[in-house]
Design a protein around this motif. Structure first.
Motif, PDB file in Angstrom:
ATOM      1  N   SER A   1     107.575  10.862 -45.307  1.00  0.00           N
ATOM      2  CA  SER A   1     107.517  11.583 -46.584  1.00  0.00           C
ATOM      3  C   SER A   1     106.433  11.022 -47.490  1.00  0.00           C
ATOM      4  O   SER A   1     105.738  11.775 -48.177  1.00  0.00           O
ATOM      5  CB  SER A   1     108.879  11.561 -47.280  1.00  0.00           C
ATOM      6  OG  SER A   1     109.271  10.243 -47.561  1.00  0.00           O
ATOM      7  N   THR A   2     106.232   9.708 -47.474  1.00  0.00           N
ATOM      8  CA  THR A   2     105.159   9.109 -48.264  1.00  0.00           C
ATOM      9  C   THR A   2     103.802   9.550 -47.753  1.00  0.00           C
ATOM     10  O   THR A   2     102.906   9.892 -48.530  1.00  0.00           O
ATOM     11  CB  THR A   2     105.260   7.567 -48.230  1.00  0.00           C
ATOM     12  OG1 THR A   2     106.545   7.186 -48.699  1.00  0.00           O
ATOM     13  CG2 THR A   2     104.190   6.925 -49.069  1.00  0.00           C
ATOM     14  N   PHE A   3     103.649   9.577 -46.441  1.00  0.00           N
ATOM     15  CA  PHE A   3     102.378   9.982 -45.863  1.00  0.00           C
ATOM     16  C   PHE A   3     102.073  11.456 -46.146  1.00  0.00           C
ATOM     17  O   PHE A   3     100.944  11.817 -46.475  1.00  0.00           O
ATOM     18  CB  PHE A   3     102.361   9.722 -44.361  1.00  0.00           C
ATOM     19  CG  PHE A   3     101.089  10.153 -43.735  1.00  0.00           C
ATOM     20  CD1 PHE A   3      99.937   9.426 -43.923  1.00  0.00           C
ATOM     21  CD2 PHE A   3     101.035  11.314 -42.997  1.00  0.00           C
ATOM     22  CE1 PHE A   3      98.749   9.838 -43.370  1.00  0.00           C
ATOM     23  CE2 PHE A   3      99.853  11.735 -42.446  1.00  0.00           C
ATOM     24  CZ  PHE A   3      98.702  10.989 -42.627  1.00  0.00           C
ATOM     25  N   VAL A   4     103.070  12.313 -46.023  1.00  0.00           N
ATOM     26  CA  VAL A   4     102.869  13.738 -46.311  1.00  0.00           C
ATOM     27  C   VAL A   4     102.493  13.931 -47.774  1.00  0.00           C
ATOM     28  O   VAL A   4     101.584  14.702 -48.100  1.00  0.00           O
ATOM     29  CB  VAL A   4     104.130  14.555 -45.941  1.00  0.00           C
ATOM     30  CG1 VAL A   4     104.054  15.969 -46.475  1.00  0.00           C
ATOM     31  CG2 VAL A   4     104.316  14.578 -44.429  1.00  0.00           C
ATOM     32  N   ALA A   5     103.155  13.221 -48.666  1.00  0.00           N
ATOM     33  CA  ALA A   5     102.822  13.326 -50.088  1.00  0.00           C
ATOM     34  C   ALA A   5     101.392  12.856 -50.346  1.00  0.00           C
ATOM     35  O   ALA A   5     100.643  13.498 -51.095  1.00  0.00           O
ATOM     36  CB  ALA A   5     103.808  12.503 -50.919  1.00  0.00           C
ATOM     37  N   ALA A   6     100.980  11.765 -49.703  1.00  0.00           N
ATOM     38  CA  ALA A   6      99.609  11.269 -49.881  1.00  0.00           C
ATOM     39  C   ALA A   6      98.583  12.261 -49.327  1.00  0.00           C
ATOM     40  O   ALA A   6      97.530  12.484 -49.937  1.00  0.00           O
ATOM     41  CB  ALA A   6      99.458   9.914 -49.213  1.00  0.00           C
ATOM     42  N   THR A   7      98.881  12.859 -48.193  1.00  0.00           N
ATOM     43  CA  THR A   7      97.965  13.836 -47.596  1.00  0.00           C
ATOM     44  C   THR A   7      97.818  15.050 -48.493  1.00  0.00           C
ATOM     45  O   THR A   7      96.704  15.540 -48.729  1.00  0.00           O
ATOM     46  CB  THR A   7      98.471  14.256 -46.205  1.00  0.00           C
ATOM     47  OG1 THR A   7      98.654  13.093 -45.405  1.00  0.00           O
ATOM     48  CG2 THR A   7      97.492  15.178 -45.522  1.00  0.00           C
TER      49      THR A   7
ATOM     50  N   LEU B   1      98.375  15.190 -51.698  1.00  0.00           N
ATOM     51  CA  LEU B   1      97.663  14.754 -52.905  1.00  0.00           C
ATOM     52  C   LEU B   1      96.160  14.717 -52.646  1.00  0.00           C
ATOM     53  O   LEU B   1      95.371  15.163 -53.481  1.00  0.00           O
ATOM     54  CB  LEU B   1      98.168  13.380 -53.349  1.00  0.00           C
ATOM     55  CG  LEU B   1      97.505  12.792 -54.585  1.00  0.00           C
ATOM     56  CD1 LEU B   1      97.867  13.621 -55.819  1.00  0.00           C
ATOM     57  CD2 LEU B   1      97.939  11.355 -54.766  1.00  0.00           C
ATOM     58  N   PHE B   2      95.764  14.234 -51.477  1.00  0.00           N
ATOM     59  CA  PHE B   2      94.352  14.182 -51.119  1.00  0.00           C
ATOM     60  C   PHE B   2      93.747  15.587 -51.057  1.00  0.00           C
ATOM     61  O   PHE B   2      92.706  15.860 -51.651  1.00  0.00           O
ATOM     62  CB  PHE B   2      94.184  13.467 -49.770  1.00  0.00           C
ATOM     63  CG  PHE B   2      92.789  13.496 -49.241  1.00  0.00           C
ATOM     64  CD1 PHE B   2      91.802  12.712 -49.810  1.00  0.00           C
ATOM     65  CD2 PHE B   2      92.463  14.305 -48.169  1.00  0.00           C
ATOM     66  CE1 PHE B   2      90.498  12.733 -49.327  1.00  0.00           C
ATOM     67  CE2 PHE B   2      91.174  14.332 -47.676  1.00  0.00           C
ATOM     68  CZ  PHE B   2      90.185  13.554 -48.254  1.00  0.00           C
ATOM     69  N   PHE B   3      94.407  16.512 -50.355  1.00  0.00           N
ATOM     70  CA  PHE B   3      93.865  17.869 -50.211  1.00  0.00           C
ATOM     71  C   PHE B   3      93.813  18.597 -51.547  1.00  0.00           C
ATOM     72  O   PHE B   3      92.814  19.245 -51.871  1.00  0.00           O
ATOM     73  CB  PHE B   3      94.682  18.683 -49.203  1.00  0.00           C
ATOM     74  CG  PHE B   3      94.305  18.404 -47.783  1.00  0.00           C
ATOM     75  CD1 PHE B   3      93.031  18.686 -47.321  1.00  0.00           C
ATOM     76  CD2 PHE B   3      95.226  17.865 -46.910  1.00  0.00           C
ATOM     77  CE1 PHE B   3      92.679  18.433 -46.007  1.00  0.00           C
ATOM     78  CE2 PHE B   3      94.883  17.610 -45.593  1.00  0.00           C
ATOM     79  CZ  PHE B   3      93.615  17.887 -45.144  1.00  0.00           C
ATOM     80  N   TYR B   4      94.871  18.520 -52.317  1.00  0.00           N
ATOM     81  CA  TYR B   4      94.881  19.224 -53.594  1.00  0.00           C
ATOM     82  C   TYR B   4      93.936  18.579 -54.605  1.00  0.00           C
ATOM     83  O   TYR B   4      93.400  19.257 -55.471  1.00  0.00           O
ATOM     84  CB  TYR B   4      96.302  19.331 -54.143  1.00  0.00           C
ATOM     85  CG  TYR B   4      97.118  20.344 -53.388  1.00  0.00           C
ATOM     86  CD1 TYR B   4      96.711  21.669 -53.306  1.00  0.00           C
ATOM     87  CD2 TYR B   4      98.287  19.993 -52.722  1.00  0.00           C
ATOM     88  CE1 TYR B   4      97.427  22.605 -52.595  1.00  0.00           C
ATOM     89  CE2 TYR B   4      99.022  20.919 -52.014  1.00  0.00           C
ATOM     90  CZ  TYR B   4      98.579  22.226 -51.951  1.00  0.00           C
ATOM     91  OH  TYR B   4      99.293  23.151 -51.248  1.00  0.00           O
ATOM     92  N   SER B   5      93.709  17.260 -54.484  1.00  0.00           N
ATOM     93  CA  SER B   5      92.715  16.611 -55.345  1.00  0.00           C
ATOM     94  C   SER B   5      91.312  17.091 -54.997  1.00  0.00           C
ATOM     95  O   SER B   5      90.483  17.304 -55.888  1.00  0.00           O
ATOM     96  CB  SER B   5      92.797  15.094 -55.204  1.00  0.00           C
ATOM     97  OG  SER B   5      94.036  14.632 -55.646  1.00  0.00           O
ATOM     98  N   LEU B   6      91.040  17.243 -53.708  1.00  0.00           N
ATOM     99  CA  LEU B   6      89.741  17.786 -53.299  1.00  0.00           C
ATOM    100  C   LEU B   6      89.544  19.198 -53.841  1.00  0.00           C
ATOM    101  O   LEU B   6      88.453  19.551 -54.309  1.00  0.00           O
ATOM    102  CB  LEU B   6      89.614  17.796 -51.775  1.00  0.00           C
ATOM    103  CG  LEU B   6      89.346  16.474 -51.096  1.00  0.00           C
ATOM    104  CD1 LEU B   6      89.299  16.652 -49.589  1.00  0.00           C
ATOM    105  CD2 LEU B   6      88.046  15.869 -51.588  1.00  0.00           C
ATOM    106  N   GLU B   7      90.592  20.012 -53.753  1.00  0.00           N
ATOM    107  CA  GLU B   7      90.507  21.374 -54.304  1.00  0.00           C
ATOM    108  C   GLU B   7      90.230  21.342 -55.795  1.00  0.00           C
ATOM    109  O   GLU B   7      89.417  22.111 -56.310  1.00  0.00           O
ATOM    110  CB  GLU B   7      91.802  22.151 -54.037  1.00  0.00           C
ATOM    111  CG  GLU B   7      91.857  22.812 -52.709  1.00  0.00           C
ATOM    112  CD  GLU B   7      93.039  23.765 -52.611  1.00  0.00           C
ATOM    113  OE1 GLU B   7      94.010  23.627 -53.378  1.00  0.00           O
ATOM    114  OE2 GLU B   7      92.984  24.650 -51.751  1.00  0.00           O
TER     115      GLU B   7
END
Length: 173
Positions: free
Chosen positions: A55-61, A63-69
């Motif tokens: 769950s931590t990894f999915v949240a980080a992933t 966060l990364f994709f939506y931050s790029l967007e």
């Protein structure tokens, strides 16, 4: 009840499902209450560690994709609607990326009705999920080859599905 489910369901199993489930539940309860305390602690620790890590990894992933967007001021749905010929290639690329963030983004766009079912098939065919990180860590060249192969197979399968079905196939909207 859906007509297709009604047609394909085995009436014997449906009628007697409680009879078939009851022995399985009894076995589960028996095993649960008769587990050694040490075994129960091992099981509990393994499950909780795996849940927290994933769950931590999915949240980080995500966060990364939506931050790029957000940083590049991109909207994946608008991009895919503006360039429909790149829809399947982009979806297959997002699926081929390590982790499940790309697949979650594509499925979100599909649920909103912005992309085709072929894009979903391309993404889910191309994805390796979190297992890609393990493969890249152990064998980087093999991991890259497998991800490239997943991208190509996802691209081809998405194109085939879009040739067979129209854009609104299985669309929820």
């Amino acid at each position: 009840m859906n007509f297709y489910i009604q047609q394909s369901a085995n009436p014997f199993l449906v009628r007697y499902q409680q009879f078939f489930i009851f022995p399985f539940l009894l076995l589960c309860f028996y095993l649960f209450f008769n587990l050694d305390h040490e075994v129960w602690q091992i099981v509990q620790k393994s499950i909780s560690d795996a849940y927290i890590q994933v769950s931590t990894f999915v949240a980080a992933t995500l966060l990364f994709f939506y931050s790029l967007e957000k940083y590049f001021k991109l909207d994946l749905g608008n991009f895919l609607q503006k360039y429909p010929k790149l829809e399947i290639a982009t979806s297959s690329f997002l699926g081929a990326l390590p982790g499940c963030g790309g697949a979650i983004m594509v499925l979100t766009q599909y649920i909103r009705g912005k992309i085709s079912f072929g894009s979903v098939v391309a993404t889910l065919t191309a994805t390796m999920g979190d297992a890609a990180f393990l493969l890249i860590a152990k064998e980087p060249i093999v991991g890259l080859c497998v991800m490239t192969l997943g991208f190509v197979v996802g691209l081809l399968s998405g194109l085939i599905v879009n040739l067979i079905h129209d854009k609104n196939f299985l669309n929820l909207n």
